[in-house]
Scaffold this motif. Structure first.
Motif, PDB file in Angstrom:
ATOM      1  N   ILE A  71       0.861  -1.183   0.000  1.00 45.09           N
ATOM      2  CA  ILE A  71       0.000   0.000   0.000  1.00 45.09           C
ATOM      3  C   ILE A  71       0.895   1.229   0.000  1.00 45.09           C
ATOM      4  O   ILE A  71       1.605   1.491   0.956  1.00 45.09           O
ATOM      5  CB  ILE A  71      -0.954  -0.001   1.204  1.00 45.09           C
ATOM      6  CG1 ILE A  71      -1.890  -1.208   1.122  1.00 45.09           C
ATOM      7  CG2 ILE A  71      -1.742   1.303   1.266  1.00 45.09           C
ATOM      8  CD1 ILE A  71      -2.745  -1.422   2.350  1.00 45.09           C
ATOM      9  N   LYS A  72       0.848   1.964  -1.082  1.00 42.03           N
ATOM     10  CA  LYS A  72       1.686   3.145  -1.243  1.00 42.03           C
ATOM     11  C   LYS A  72       0.898   4.400  -0.867  1.00 42.03           C
ATOM     12  O   LYS A  72      -0.324   4.414  -0.926  1.00 42.03           O
ATOM     13  CB  LYS A  72       2.171   3.242  -2.687  1.00 42.03           C
ATOM     14  CG  LYS A  72       3.009   2.042  -3.108  1.00 42.03           C
ATOM     15  CD  LYS A  72       3.414   2.176  -4.548  1.00 42.03           C
ATOM     16  CE  LYS A  72       4.320   1.181  -5.100  1.00 42.03           C
ATOM     17  NZ  LYS A  72       4.573  -0.056  -4.700  1.00 42.03           N
ATOM     18  N   SER A  73       1.616   5.454  -0.526  1.00 49.52           N
ATOM     19  CA  SER A  73       0.952   6.690  -0.106  1.00 49.52           C
ATOM     20  C   SER A  73       0.088   7.278  -1.214  1.00 49.52           C
ATOM     21  O   SER A  73      -0.861   8.001  -0.934  1.00 49.52           O
ATOM     22  CB  SER A  73       1.974   7.708   0.395  1.00 49.52           C
ATOM     23  OG  SER A  73       2.947   7.949  -0.587  1.00 49.52           O
ATOM     24  N   CYS A  74       0.366   6.962  -2.493  1.00 48.88           N
ATOM     25  CA  CYS A  74      -0.455   7.487  -3.593  1.00 48.88           C
ATOM     26  C   CYS A  74      -1.887   6.955  -3.533  1.00 48.88           C
ATOM     27  O   CYS A  74      -2.790   7.543  -4.126  1.00 48.88           O
ATOM     28  CB  CYS A  74       0.180   7.184  -4.948  1.00 48.88           C
ATOM     29  SG  CYS A  74       0.267   5.433  -5.355  1.00 48.88           S
ATOM     30  N   LEU A  75      -2.118   5.859  -2.805  1.00 49.96           N
ATOM     31  CA  LEU A  75      -3.474   5.322  -2.642  1.00 49.96           C
ATOM     32  C   LEU A  75      -4.219   5.990  -1.491  1.00 49.96           C
ATOM     33  O   LEU A  75      -5.412   5.779  -1.317  1.00 49.96           O
ATOM     34  CB  LEU A  75      -3.421   3.814  -2.381  1.00 49.96           C
ATOM     35  CG  LEU A  75      -2.835   2.941  -3.476  1.00 49.96           C
ATOM     36  CD1 LEU A  75      -2.732   1.498  -2.994  1.00 49.96           C
ATOM     37  CD2 LEU A  75      -3.667   3.026  -4.740  1.00 49.96           C
ATOM     38  N   LEU A  76      -3.520   6.806  -0.715  1.00 51.77           N
ATOM     39  CA  LEU A  76      -4.074   7.320   0.535  1.00 51.77           C
ATOM     40  C   LEU A  76      -4.233   8.834   0.538  1.00 51.77           C
ATOM     41  O   LEU A  76      -4.049   9.481   1.557  1.00 51.77           O
ATOM     42  CB  LEU A  76      -3.163   6.890   1.695  1.00 51.77           C
ATOM     43  CG  LEU A  76      -2.857   5.400   1.785  1.00 51.77           C
ATOM     44  CD1 LEU A  76      -1.832   5.125   2.867  1.00 51.77           C
ATOM     45  CD2 LEU A  76      -4.113   4.592   2.001  1.00 51.77           C
ATOM     46  N   ILE A  77      -4.595   9.402  -0.612  1.00 52.58           N
ATOM     47  CA  ILE A  77      -4.665  10.865  -0.697  1.00 52.58           C
ATOM     48  C   ILE A  77      -6.096  11.396  -0.650  1.00 52.58           C
ATOM     49  O   ILE A  77      -6.298  12.594  -0.758  1.00 52.58           O
ATOM     50  CB  ILE A  77      -3.957  11.375  -1.979  1.00 52.58           C
ATOM     51  CG1 ILE A  77      -4.606  10.776  -3.221  1.00 52.58           C
ATOM     52  CG2 ILE A  77      -2.471  11.080  -1.926  1.00 52.58           C
ATOM     53  CD1 ILE A  77      -4.083  11.344  -4.526  1.00 52.58           C
ATOM     54  N   SER A  78      -7.065  10.522  -0.487  1.00 51.56           N
ATOM     55  CA  SER A  78      -8.458  10.938  -0.452  1.00 51.56           C
ATOM     56  C   SER A  78      -9.167  10.159   0.648  1.00 51.56           C
ATOM     57  O   SER A  78      -8.560   9.321   1.314  1.00 51.56           O
ATOM     58  CB  SER A  78      -9.103  10.676  -1.816  1.00 51.56           C
ATOM     59  OG  SER A  78     -10.430  11.134  -1.837  1.00 51.56           O
ATOM     60  N   ASP A  79     -10.453  10.412   0.843  1.00 52.27           N
ATOM     61  CA  ASP A  79     -11.220   9.697   1.865  1.00 52.27           C
ATOM     62  C   ASP A  79     -11.505   8.253   1.478  1.00 52.27           C
ATOM     63  O   ASP A  79     -11.847   7.442   2.323  1.00 52.27           O
ATOM     64  CB  ASP A  79     -12.548  10.402   2.124  1.00 52.27           C
ATOM     65  CG  ASP A  79     -12.347  11.769   2.761  1.00 52.27           C
ATOM     66  OD1 ASP A  79     -11.290  11.981   3.381  1.00 52.27           O
ATOM     67  OD2 ASP A  79     -13.247  12.616   2.628  1.00 52.27           O
ATOM     68  N   TYR A  80     -11.419   7.942   0.198  1.00 50.00           N
ATOM     69  CA  TYR A  80     -11.669   6.577  -0.273  1.00 50.00           C
ATOM     70  C   TYR A  80     -10.893   6.337  -1.559  1.00 50.00           C
ATOM     71  O   TYR A  80     -10.453   7.267  -2.225  1.00 50.00           O
ATOM     72  CB  TYR A  80     -13.165   6.324  -0.492  1.00 50.00           C
ATOM     73  CG  TYR A  80     -13.713   7.103  -1.662  1.00 50.00           C
ATOM     74  CD1 TYR A  80     -13.712   6.546  -2.948  1.00 50.00           C
ATOM     75  CD2 TYR A  80     -14.201   8.387  -1.514  1.00 50.00           C
ATOM     76  CE1 TYR A  80     -14.186   7.264  -4.032  1.00 50.00           C
ATOM     77  CE2 TYR A  80     -14.676   9.107  -2.594  1.00 50.00           C
ATOM     78  CZ  TYR A  80     -14.668   8.537  -3.843  1.00 50.00           C
ATOM     79  OH  TYR A  80     -15.127   9.244  -4.923  1.00 50.00           O
ATOM     80  N   VAL A  81     -10.755   5.057  -1.886  1.00 51.66           N
ATOM     81  CA  VAL A  81     -10.137   4.654  -3.146  1.00 51.66           C
ATOM     82  C   VAL A  81     -10.903   3.435  -3.660  1.00 51.66           C
ATOM     83  O   VAL A  81     -11.262   2.554  -2.878  1.00 51.66           O
ATOM     84  CB  VAL A  81      -8.626   4.352  -2.982  1.00 51.66           C
ATOM     85  CG1 VAL A  81      -8.377   3.266  -1.958  1.00 51.66           C
ATOM     86  CG2 VAL A  81      -7.987   3.981  -4.306  1.00 51.66           C
ATOM     87  N   ASN A  82     -11.229   3.436  -4.941  1.00 45.31           N
ATOM     88  CA  ASN A  82     -11.852   2.281  -5.584  1.00 45.31           C
ATOM     89  C   ASN A  82     -10.758   1.444  -6.226  1.00 45.31           C
ATOM     90  O   ASN A  82      -9.896   1.988  -6.918  1.00 45.31           O
ATOM     91  CB  ASN A  82     -12.850   2.716  -6.659  1.00 45.31           C
ATOM     92  CG  ASN A  82     -14.050   3.414  -6.076  1.00 45.31           C
ATOM     93  OD1 ASN A  82     -14.511   3.077  -4.989  1.00 45.31           O
ATOM     94  ND2 ASN A  82     -14.576   4.389  -6.777  1.00 45.31           N
ATOM     95  N   VAL A  83     -10.785   0.128  -5.996  1.00 41.96           N
ATOM     96  CA  VAL A  83      -9.754  -0.747  -6.549  1.00 41.96           C
ATOM     97  C   VAL A  83     -10.385  -1.947  -7.230  1.00 41.96           C
ATOM     98  O   VAL A  83     -11.461  -2.401  -6.849  1.00 41.96           O
ATOM     99  CB  VAL A  83      -8.766  -1.241  -5.462  1.00 41.96           C
ATOM    100  CG1 VAL A  83      -8.035  -0.079  -4.816  1.00 41.96           C
ATOM    101  CG2 VAL A  83      -9.457  -2.079  -4.406  1.00 41.96           C
TER     102      VAL A  83
END
Length: 139
Positions: A71-83
Motif C-alpha cells: 500500500i503506497k501513499s499514492c493510494l491514501l490521498i483521499s477519503d476513499y479509493v476504488n480498486v
C-alpha cells in the motif's frame, strides 16, 4: 493497520472484502493489499485504482494464491479509493484474455494533524510541580 485481503471468485469476478479500511491519509504504512483468488490465473496482474474520478494502474506481485501490492501513499490521498484487479492472461489460440474483478471501495482514515498554533498558556510539569510545592510550603 493490517494487510487488506480481497477475496476474488474467478468464475464470476465478484470480490469480497471484510476490512475496507486501507490506511491513513498521506502515510505509507508498508502494509499490503492482497487479492486471494478462488482459482489461480496466470498472467500479468495490475491494480486499477480510482481516486476522485482519476484512474491509475500499478503492477502487482504474484503470490501463491493471488497477487499483492504494498500500500503506497499514492493510494491514501483521499477519503476513499476504488480498486479492482486486472490480469492480462497468457496468450491462447483465441487471443489474449483479460480477467477483471468487480470494484471494491476502500475507506482511508483521516490523519490527526497537529495544530499550527500553540496555546497561549500551557504549563509544563515543572511549573505545576513548583506550584504544588509552594502550596505545601505555605501550610
Amino acid at each position: 493497520m493490517n494487510d487488506v485481503y480481497i477475496f476474488v471468485d474467478t468464475e464470476t469476478g465478484k470480490t469480497e472484502c471484510r476490512n475496507k479500511k486501507i490506511g491513513i491519509q498521506h502515510a505509507n504504512l508498508q502494509n499490503k493489499l492482497i487479492f486471494n483468488l478462488s482459482k489461480k490465473i496466470n498472467g500479468s496482474a495490475w491494480l486499477e485504482y480510482e481516486i476522485n474520478g482519476v484512474k491509475n494502474y500499478a503492477v502487482m506481485e504474484e503470490i501463491d494464491d493471488g497477487y499483492q501490492i504494498v500500500i503506497k501513499s499514492c493510494l491514501l490521498i483521499s477519503d476513499y479509493v476504488n480498486v479492482d484487479l486486472k490480469i492480462t492472461e497468457t496468450e491462447n489460440a483465441n487471443g489474449i484474455p483479460v480477467f477483471i474483478s468487480t470494484i471494491e471501495r476502500l475507506e482511508v482514515y483521516s490523519s490527526i494533524d497537529a495544530s499550527e498554533k500553540e496555546p497561549e498558556y500551557y504549563p509544563s510539569w515543572k511549573i505545576i510541580a513548583d506550584s504544588k510545592i509552594a502550596e505545601i510550603d505555605e501550610l
